[in-house]
Write a protein that holds these residues in place. Structure first.
Motif, PDB file in Angstrom:
ATOM      1  N   SER A 255       0.812  -1.206   0.000  1.00 36.52           N
ATOM      2  CA  SER A 255       0.000   0.000   0.000  1.00 36.52           C
ATOM      3  C   SER A 255       0.850   1.263   0.000  1.00 36.52           C
ATOM      4  CB  SER A 255      -0.926   0.014   1.223  1.00 36.52           C
ATOM      5  OG  SER A 255      -1.632   1.233   1.313  1.00 36.52           O
ATOM      6  N   GLU A 256       0.449   2.215  -0.832  1.00 33.36           N
ATOM      7  CA  GLU A 256       0.991   3.570  -0.782  1.00 33.36           C
ATOM      8  C   GLU A 256      -0.150   4.573  -0.580  1.00 33.36           C
ATOM      9  OE1 GLU A 256       3.581   4.293  -4.122  1.00 33.36           O
ATOM     10  OE2 GLU A 256       5.237   3.222  -3.142  1.00 33.36           O
ATOM     11  N   SER A 257      -1.199   4.095   0.076  1.00 33.93           N
ATOM     12  CA  SER A 257      -2.341   4.913   0.485  1.00 33.93           C
ATOM     13  C   SER A 257      -2.493   4.796   1.993  1.00 33.93           C
ATOM     14  CB  SER A 257      -3.630   4.445  -0.202  1.00 33.93           C
ATOM     15  OG  SER A 257      -3.554   4.590  -1.607  1.00 33.93           O
ATOM     16  N   GLU A 258      -3.139   5.778   2.590  1.00 26.35           N
ATOM     17  CA  GLU A 258      -3.320   5.753   4.041  1.00 26.35           C
ATOM     18  C   GLU A 258      -4.266   4.645   4.490  1.00 26.35           C
ATOM     19  OE1 GLU A 258      -1.699   7.232   6.332  1.00 26.35           O
ATOM     20  OE2 GLU A 258      -0.509   8.427   4.943  1.00 26.35           O
ATOM     21  N   ARG A 259      -5.233   4.297   3.631  1.00 30.69           N
ATOM     22  CA  ARG A 259      -6.182   3.243   4.012  1.00 30.69           C
ATOM     23  C   ARG A 259      -6.689   2.528   2.776  1.00 30.69           C
ATOM     24  NH1 ARG A 259     -11.976   3.027   4.837  1.00 30.69           N
ATOM     25  NH2 ARG A 259     -12.531   1.293   6.210  1.00 30.69           N
ATOM     26  N   LEU A 260      -6.342   1.256   2.677  1.00 30.63           N
ATOM     27  CA  LEU A 260      -6.921   0.371   1.683  1.00 30.63           C
ATOM     28  C   LEU A 260      -7.623  -0.767   2.414  1.00 30.63           C
ATOM     29  CD1 LEU A 260      -4.075   0.072  -1.003  1.00 30.63           C
ATOM     30  CD2 LEU A 260      -5.996   1.680  -0.944  1.00 30.63           C
ATOM     31  N   VAL A 261      -8.529  -1.442   1.717  1.00 26.89           N
ATOM     32  CA  VAL A 261      -9.239  -2.566   2.321  1.00 26.89           C
ATOM     33  C   VAL A 261      -9.162  -3.770   1.391  1.00 26.89           C
ATOM     34  CG1 VAL A 261     -10.840  -1.087   3.573  1.00 26.89           C
ATOM     35  CG2 VAL A 261     -11.475  -1.927   1.301  1.00 26.89           C
ATOM     36  N   ALA A 262      -9.355  -4.930   1.975  1.00 26.82           N
ATOM     37  CA  ALA A 262      -9.517  -6.174   1.223  1.00 26.82           C
ATOM     38  C   ALA A 262     -10.748  -6.875   1.771  1.00 26.82           C
ATOM     39  CB  ALA A 262      -8.287  -7.062   1.344  1.00 26.82           C
ATOM     40  N   PHE A 263     -11.706  -7.181   0.884  1.00 29.27           N
ATOM     41  CA  PHE A 263     -12.883  -7.922   1.339  1.00 29.27           C
ATOM     42  C   PHE A 263     -13.229  -8.985   0.305  1.00 29.27           C
ATOM     43  CE2 PHE A 263     -14.658  -4.141  -0.793  1.00 29.27           C
ATOM     44  CZ  PHE A 263     -15.505  -4.714  -1.726  1.00 29.27           C
ATOM     45  N   ALA A 264     -13.958  -9.995   0.756  1.00 32.21           N
ATOM     46  CA  ALA A 264     -14.262 -11.145  -0.089  1.00 32.21           C
ATOM     47  C   ALA A 264     -15.754 -11.242  -0.361  1.00 32.21           C
ATOM     48  CB  ALA A 264     -13.784 -12.432   0.575  1.00 32.21           C
ATOM     49  N   ASP A 265     -16.088 -11.586  -1.582  1.00 32.13           N
ATOM     50  CA  ASP A 265     -17.461 -11.943  -1.966  1.00 32.13           C
ATOM     51  C   ASP A 265     -18.476 -10.861  -1.622  1.00 32.13           C
ATOM     52  OD1 ASP A 265     -16.427 -14.366  -2.893  1.00 32.13           O
ATOM     53  OD2 ASP A 265     -16.672 -15.322  -0.937  1.00 32.13           O
ATOM     54  N   GLY A 266     -18.065  -9.610  -1.725  1.00 29.41           N
ATOM     55  CA  GLY A 266     -18.990  -8.501  -1.544  1.00 29.41           C
ATOM     56  C   GLY A 266     -19.310  -8.129  -0.113  1.00 29.41           C
ATOM     57  N   VAL A 267     -18.707  -8.800   0.871  1.00 27.06           N
ATOM     58  CA  VAL A 267     -19.010  -8.513   2.278  1.00 27.06           C
ATOM     59  C   VAL A 267     -18.021  -7.459   2.790  1.00 27.06           C
ATOM     60  CG1 VAL A 267     -19.390  -9.482   4.571  1.00 27.06           C
ATOM     61  CG2 VAL A 267     -19.864 -10.865   2.553  1.00 27.06           C
ATOM     62  N   GLU A 268     -18.351  -6.190   2.565  1.00 24.60           N
ATOM     63  CA  GLU A 268     -17.444  -5.105   2.923  1.00 24.60           C
ATOM     64  C   GLU A 268     -17.333  -4.917   4.433  1.00 24.60           C
ATOM     65  OE1 GLU A 268     -17.755  -1.511   0.548  1.00 24.60           O
ATOM     66  OE2 GLU A 268     -19.058  -2.555  -0.864  1.00 24.60           O
ATOM     67  N   ALA A 269     -18.336  -5.387   5.184  1.00 23.78           N
ATOM     68  CA  ALA A 269     -18.310  -5.212   6.636  1.00 23.78           C
ATOM     69  C   ALA A 269     -17.248  -6.080   7.302  1.00 23.78           C
ATOM     70  CB  ALA A 269     -19.686  -5.522   7.224  1.00 23.78           C
ATOM     71  N   ASP A 270     -16.773  -7.098   6.621  1.00 23.16           N
ATOM     72  CA  ASP A 270     -15.771  -8.017   7.182  1.00 23.16           C
ATOM     73  C   ASP A 270     -14.510  -7.910   6.334  1.00 23.16           C
ATOM     74  OD1 ASP A 270     -14.504  -9.940   8.661  1.00 23.16           O
ATOM     75  OD2 ASP A 270     -15.525 -11.626   7.712  1.00 23.16           O
ATOM     76  N   ALA A 271     -13.795  -6.793   6.497  1.00 26.30           N
ATOM     77  CA  ALA A 271     -12.668  -6.498   5.615  1.00 26.30           C
ATOM     78  C   ALA A 271     -11.363  -6.406   6.397  1.00 26.30           C
ATOM     79  CB  ALA A 271     -12.919  -5.180   4.880  1.00 26.30           C
TER      80      ALA A 271
END
Length: 292
Positions: A255-271
């Protein structure tokens, strides 16, 4: 062996009617809300009845000498599955994907409460078939999964795909490394998908590519990956935009951003959350979905 009787764990999600009543309080208010959007309460009520009927049939099909449990979609991250569990998913195909990342070898029966409405790729069975399946040999198909691991030890599994990028799907800056090639990029994110997910999000991206990478089959030990809208600039490139990972091959993103996320199968709440300098590695998972 634990010596415990098998446990059937039924997984479902609240019906649209239940969600509407929780939000609006009464059927009349829910009907008014739907009518204002050109819809009818009767349709929603019929779908609720179909789900209730399917859940009742599945409950009656569980052998009397088995243990049983029930978990709703929103509670999956907090539910502890046992190795002897047989998971019965009642709902849409996507619900199987939602539960898959919390499993490790447990057998899964997908039940379609509304045959003809869902694609039925993962929810292959009707409620009436569950009794015979639970008393059968429960042999199934092993479907490939994908896993992302952060450099702090956190990990995330997906059945369809894993997204890595900005939480708001805006520009994400990172360094991408794959197959000994390295490139600094700015894009709207990265998708790594399995053969099961190759007909979904990955397919929509592939249709826009002149020469997309070959899509794996659901059981192939391989995943495809796509960079979305890579932006070429004096500081960022756009040459590493897609490919296939097989076997032990991996893709690495720093990452070269302050905040990135990784989530699976469209469930953004569990990232998984990534800060500047954190590294995430994506590979074919060592576990597979055992789909009956």
């Amino acid at each position: 062996m634990s010596g415990l009787a098998p446990r059937a764990v039924v997984v479902s999600r609240p019906s649209e009617l239940s969600s509407l009543l929780a939000r609006h309080g009464t059927r009349g208010a829910a009907a008014f809300f739907l009518k204002s959007r050109g819809r009818d309460l009767d349709e929603v009520t019929a779908r609720d009845a179909a789900l209730t009927s399917a859940l009742t049939a599945v409950g009656a099909a569980i052998p009397a000498d088995w243990r049983r449990g029930h978990v709703s979609r929103e509670d999956l991250p907090r539910f502890l599955f046992g190795p002897e569990d047989v998971v019965v998913v009642v709902g849409q195909d996507g619900l199987v994907a939602n539960v898959a990342k919390y499993l490790d070898g447990q057998r899964v029966i997908g039940v379609d409460p509304e045959p003809g409405r869902n694609a039925g790729v993962l929810v292959r069975h009707q409620p009436a078939a569950v009794a015979g399946l639970l008393r059968g040999d429960l042999s199934g198909e092993a479907r490939t999964m994908v896993v992302a691991r952060l450099d702090d030890g956190q990990q995330l599994y997906g059945l369809n795909e894993i997204f890595i990028g900005d939480a708001g799907h805006q520009s994400a800056r990172y360094v991408l490394s794959v197959s000994s090639s390295v490139e600094r990029q700015s894009s709207s994110g990265l998708i790594v998908g399995t053969g099961t997910g190759a007909t979904g999000w990955c397919a929509s991206i592939a249709r826009d590519r002149a020469t997309p990478p070959p899509m794996p089959a659901p059981a192939d030990p391989a995943v495809c990956w796509f960079v979305r809208e890579a932006w070429p600039s004096p500081a960022t490139g756009a040459s590493l935009v897609g490919g296939v990972l097989s076997g032990a091959q991996s893709l690495e993103l720093t990452s070269e951003s302050e905040r990135l996320v990784a989530f699976a199968d469209g469930v953004e709440a569990d990232a998984l959350q990534m800060t500047w300098g954190q590294r995430i590695t994506v590979t074919v998972a060592d576990r597979r979905l055992q789909l009956i």
